[in-house]
Design an enzyme around this catalytic site. Structure first.
Site, PDB file in Angstrom:
ATOM      1  N   HIS A  84       0.328  -1.223  -0.367  1.00  0.00           N
ATOM      2  CA  HIS A  84      -0.085   0.491   0.124  1.00  0.00           C
ATOM      3  C   HIS A  84       0.698   1.004   0.296  1.00  0.00           C
ATOM      4  O   HIS A  84       2.403   1.267   0.247  1.00  0.00           O
ATOM      5  CB  HIS A  84      -0.357  -0.333   0.957  1.00  0.00           C
ATOM      6  N   GLU A  86       0.778   3.986   1.301  1.00  0.00           N
ATOM      7  CA  GLU A  86       1.002   4.086   3.102  1.00  0.00           C
ATOM      8  C   GLU A  86       2.346   3.700   3.231  1.00  0.00           C
ATOM      9  O   GLU A  86       3.124   3.678   4.222  1.00  0.00           O
ATOM     10  CB  GLU A  86       0.061   4.084   4.249  1.00  0.00           C
ATOM     11  N   CYS A 112      -6.589   1.117   5.747  1.00  0.00           N
ATOM     12  CA  CYS A 112      -6.404  -0.361   5.699  1.00  0.00           C
ATOM     13  C   CYS A 112      -6.113   0.306   7.196  1.00  0.00           C
ATOM     14  O   CYS A 112      -5.004   0.359   8.331  1.00  0.00           O
ATOM     15  CB  CYS A 112      -6.414  -1.717   5.093  1.00  0.00           C
ATOM     16  N   CYS A 115      -1.999  -1.394   7.907  1.00  0.00           N
ATOM     17  CA  CYS A 115      -1.587   0.566   7.532  1.00  0.00           C
ATOM     18  C   CYS A 115      -1.038   0.851   8.648  1.00  0.00           C
ATOM     19  O   CYS A 115      -0.783   1.969   8.736  1.00  0.00           O
ATOM     20  CB  CYS A 115      -2.081   0.969   5.938  1.00  0.00           C
TER      21      CYS A 115
END
Length: 158
Positions: A84, A86, A112, A115
């Site tokens: 992801h 992040e 999410c 993260c």
């Protein structure tokens, strides 16, 4: 003239969210393009976008495992070839030895739960985001940690 220039300058939050949007254009994810920018004291520390690890074939080239398996958005995050945005921003900072403790995340999407746990333990204190994400546990954990959450709506202007 100077007064006219100041009127058209974006707020800092908009400025950094637009940078996150720009970062998202590098994404190789077929399902969702996400960009992230970590900032401290109005200085950019790291950026990230969602995609596979370096040296691995891009999903845009080989297909999406999640689509092939029929996995809905917001579920089974581990069944994905990519990282992801992040996560990539946190990893970029670590790779270059940059402390992100006390920084602010600007992201195109709400994080999410995976993260979110990383952001909490990395010492991120605020998150500005544009769009939601279907992961209620993520929001509960972020709020419990004391994270400041800010959803920003931007108009489509340069």
């Amino acid at each position: 003239m100077a007064q006219d220039l100041n009127r058209h300058r974006p707020a800092w939050e908009v400025y950094f969210l637009k940078m996150a949007q720009l970062a998202s254009t590098r994404s190789t994810c077929i399902r969702r393009r996400v960009g992230a920018v970590l900032v401290k004291e109005k200085k950019i520390l790291a950026t990230g976008y969602n995609g596979v690890p370096s040296g691995i074939s891009h999903c845009s080239d080989v297909g999406c495992l999640r689509d092939e398996e029929g996995i809905p958005s917001g579920q089974r995050h581990e069944l994905c070839r990519g990282l992801h945005a992040e996560q990539n921003a946190i990893l970029q900072a670590a790779y270059h030895g940059v402390s992100i403790q006390g920084s602010v995340l600007f992201c195109t999407n709400f994080p999410c739960v995976i993260c979110s746990k990383m952001l909490i333990n990395a010492g991120i204190r605020q998150i500005y985001y544009l769009e939601g994400y279907p992961d209620p546990l993520s929001e509960r954990m972020l709020r419990e940690s004391g994270m400041e959450l800010h959803r920003i709506e931007m108009e489509d202007t340069p």
